[in-house]
Design a protein around this motif. Sequence first.
Motif, PDB file in Angstrom:
ATOM      1  N   GLY A  34     -24.596 -29.159 -10.942  1.00  0.00           N
ATOM      2  CA  GLY A  34     -24.292 -28.080 -10.010  1.00  0.00           C
ATOM      3  C   GLY A  34     -23.915 -26.818 -10.752  1.00  0.00           C
ATOM      4  N   GLY A  35     -23.703 -25.764  -9.998  1.00  0.00           N
ATOM      5  CA  GLY A  35     -23.371 -24.480 -10.590  1.00  0.00           C
ATOM      6  C   GLY A  35     -21.942 -24.413 -11.089  1.00  0.00           C
ATOM      7  N   PHE A  36     -21.570 -23.252 -11.583  1.00  0.00           N
ATOM      8  CA  PHE A  36     -20.236 -23.011 -12.128  1.00  0.00           C
ATOM      9  C   PHE A  36     -19.175 -23.131 -11.029  1.00  0.00           C
ATOM     10  CE2 PHE A  36     -16.965 -19.673 -12.880  1.00  0.00           C
ATOM     11  CZ  PHE A  36     -16.318 -20.277 -13.948  1.00  0.00           C
ATOM     12  N   GLY A  37     -18.123 -23.918 -11.303  1.00  0.00           N
ATOM     13  CA  GLY A  37     -17.007 -24.005 -10.381  1.00  0.00           C
ATOM     14  C   GLY A  37     -17.291 -24.707  -9.078  1.00  0.00           C
ATOM     15  N   VAL A  38     -18.312 -25.580  -9.051  1.00  0.00           N
ATOM     16  CA  VAL A  38     -18.702 -26.209  -7.782  1.00  0.00           C
ATOM     17  C   VAL A  38     -17.943 -27.510  -7.510  1.00  0.00           C
ATOM     18  CG1 VAL A  38     -20.603 -27.690  -8.560  1.00  0.00           C
ATOM     19  CG2 VAL A  38     -20.767 -26.503  -6.358  1.00  0.00           C
ATOM     20  N   GLY A  39     -17.183 -28.007  -8.508  1.00  0.00           N
ATOM     21  CA  GLY A  39     -16.377 -29.197  -8.286  1.00  0.00           C
ATOM     22  C   GLY A  39     -16.826 -30.450  -9.008  1.00  0.00           C
ATOM     23  N   ARG A 128     -22.109 -20.153  -2.231  1.00  0.00           N
ATOM     24  CA  ARG A 128     -22.998 -19.761  -3.331  1.00  0.00           C
ATOM     25  C   ARG A 128     -24.183 -20.721  -3.387  1.00  0.00           C
ATOM     26  NH1 ARG A 128     -19.664 -20.724  -8.208  1.00  0.00           N
ATOM     27  NH2 ARG A 128     -18.585 -22.207  -6.864  1.00  0.00           N
ATOM     28  N   LEU A 129     -24.897 -20.839  -2.275  1.00  0.00           N
ATOM     29  CA  LEU A 129     -25.993 -21.795  -2.217  1.00  0.00           C
ATOM     30  C   LEU A 129     -27.072 -21.512  -3.256  1.00  0.00           C
ATOM     31  CD1 LEU A 129     -26.568 -22.473   1.599  1.00  0.00           C
ATOM     32  CD2 LEU A 129     -25.713 -24.064  -0.127  1.00  0.00           C
ATOM     33  N   ALA A 130     -27.273 -20.245  -3.579  1.00  0.00           N
ATOM     34  CA  ALA A 130     -28.330 -19.885  -4.535  1.00  0.00           C
ATOM     35  C   ALA A 130     -28.108 -20.536  -5.903  1.00  0.00           C
ATOM     36  CB  ALA A 130     -28.416 -18.366  -4.683  1.00  0.00           C
ATOM     37  N   ASP A 131     -26.853 -20.862  -6.235  1.00  0.00           N
ATOM     38  CA  ASP A 131     -26.569 -21.504  -7.524  1.00  0.00           C
ATOM     39  C   ASP A 131     -27.123 -22.919  -7.593  1.00  0.00           C
ATOM     40  OD1 ASP A 131     -25.205 -19.212  -8.124  1.00  0.00           O
ATOM     41  OD2 ASP A 131     -23.195 -20.099  -8.051  1.00  0.00           O
ATOM     42  N   SER A 132     -27.550 -23.458  -6.459  1.00  0.00           N
ATOM     43  CA  SER A 132     -28.048 -24.840  -6.431  1.00  0.00           C
ATOM     44  C   SER A 132     -29.532 -24.938  -6.755  1.00  0.00           C
ATOM     45  CB  SER A 132     -27.791 -25.470  -5.055  1.00  0.00           C
ATOM     46  OG  SER A 132     -26.423 -25.427  -4.724  1.00  0.00           O
ATOM     47  N   PHE A 133     -30.251 -23.822  -6.686  1.00  0.00           N
ATOM     48  CA  PHE A 133     -31.695 -23.884  -6.951  1.00  0.00           C
ATOM     49  C   PHE A 133     -31.988 -24.383  -8.361  1.00  0.00           C
ATOM     50  CE2 PHE A 133     -32.047 -20.768  -3.387  1.00  0.00           C
ATOM     51  CZ  PHE A 133     -32.940 -21.495  -2.616  1.00  0.00           C
ATOM     52  N   GLY A 134     -31.242 -23.890  -9.341  1.00  0.00           N
ATOM     53  CA  GLY A 134     -31.482 -24.295 -10.730  1.00  0.00           C
ATOM     54  C   GLY A 134     -31.314 -25.782 -10.951  1.00  0.00           C
ATOM     55  N   PRO A 135     -30.161 -26.376 -10.556  1.00  0.00           N
ATOM     56  CA  PRO A 135     -29.995 -27.826 -10.730  1.00  0.00           C
ATOM     57  C   PRO A 135     -31.017 -28.660  -9.960  1.00  0.00           C
ATOM     58  CG  PRO A 135     -27.870 -26.767 -10.404  1.00  0.00           C
ATOM     59  CD  PRO A 135     -28.912 -25.719 -10.155  1.00  0.00           C
ATOM     60  N   ILE A 136     -31.377 -28.225  -8.749  1.00  0.00           N
ATOM     61  CA  ILE A 136     -32.376 -28.962  -7.975  1.00  0.00           C
ATOM     62  C   ILE A 136     -33.724 -28.912  -8.681  1.00  0.00           C
ATOM     63  CG2 ILE A 136     -33.726 -28.923  -5.837  1.00  0.00           C
ATOM     64  CD1 ILE A 136     -31.146 -28.115  -4.378  1.00  0.00           C
TER      65      ILE A 136
END
Length: 218
Positions: A34-39, A128-136
């Motif tokens: 996941g992205g930065f700071g997502v848990g 910050r849904l856009a941060d999920s595109f990279g990991p997906i």
Amino acid sequence: MITPSHTAVGGDAAGVTTNGGTQRVTSAKIIVAGGFGVGKTTFVGAISEITPLRTEEIMTAPSAAVDDTDLVPRKTTTTVAMDFGRITIDSTLILYLFGTPGQDRFWFMWDELFRGAIGAVVLADTRRLADSFGPIDFADNRSVPYAVALNTFDGAPAYDLDEVRQALCIPEHVPLLTCDARDRQQVRHTLIALVEHVLDQRRPAPAFPSPATKRGEP
């Protein structure tokens, strides 16, 4: 509940002798991305039955120029290598969890972390849904089955799951669910959903009879 044989999951297997005989125990590697700071660190720590390995460092002033903390103002540390934990799902299945660093500058480590993984949980933040595109995309490009879990941050907007699926272009067969990364039972439910998805992906396609057989021809 996971009903098929866990050996279909993949990973390493070993025999363990119990009062009832020898059981086959499978261990498997799961990525928490996941992205930065997502848990991700919180997710691994909430479920791990061992003291989780963490590689967190204090965030410094120079990092503020590249790490956007506007939506996570209380975040003071960041993962610089990986998180590691372990959870026994049942007497025959052990999962080893590897949490990825979230910043783009650490993505060079993701290839090594993903190697040998049977699946991945992609944590997402609805702010910050856009941060999920990279990991997906990373999981898709490496043919690693994944589930997407929306971490329910306090004060984060709650969207209909169908809207999120459409926004992130998540295929219908991919699990999409909500999860409070602080809650052990919700994290466990997310991991079981991923394992079941992995099993579904590995089942052979059903064999259909040929047209000749349908007509009763030899």
